[in-house]
Motif scaffolding. Sequence first.
Motif: not given
Length: 221
Positions: A15-18, A73-74, A110-116
Amino acid sequence: RILFLNWKPESASWAQIAKGDRRTDAYLDRLAVHIRKNFNEQFFFAVHHEGENDVRERAGSGYTARDYAAMYRHVIKRLRAKGATNIVSVLVHMAYVPHTTKSWFNTMYPGDDVVDWIGLDTYAYSDPGYGHGSLSEILNRRQEVKGKRAWPGFYNWAVTRHAGKPLMIAEWGVWSSKRNPRYKADFYRALGREVRRFPKIRAMVQFETPSNQKGQDSSVD
């Protein structure tokens, strides 16, 4: 050339990193510079592999499934923004069925845009019982859960839920057994034929050790 790296944060919670932890962001910025300087080609990069093993699904823990997704994501977005554009990001799951049947499991994504790529870590066991069987067993290990839909197996789940993503067996091997010494050899002999049944598998990363923390041997000899 190193083909596959995993980065596991230890100085701050997910959570802190995000939210932009200053110490972590400074490290990621230095890492991006290092990648630009030393990694001239594409390579696979995982963020805290097997994250579900560290999920603490309670408010304020800093380690919920949603915290993991936001942290992932971050990290990827910051590295790419700082020039580490040759990263091929891999979301590496621990293929442990009790995790996959948790209500929070799918919120880790995390989402398609950040997971290849999607990866799974799984092993074959030489002795009858858990994990013993063919490649199909280790890729599609199932479990019936009372009152819930049965887990269809990791490969079946991945090709359905993440149809556009190539898959990787990100960590795997066959544990030896003195009681069943032929099993490992037979498994590898059948592998080339059996893997053709799983066309979405595009990479396999062998974990080679003569002795893990439990004294198990996955070396190939």
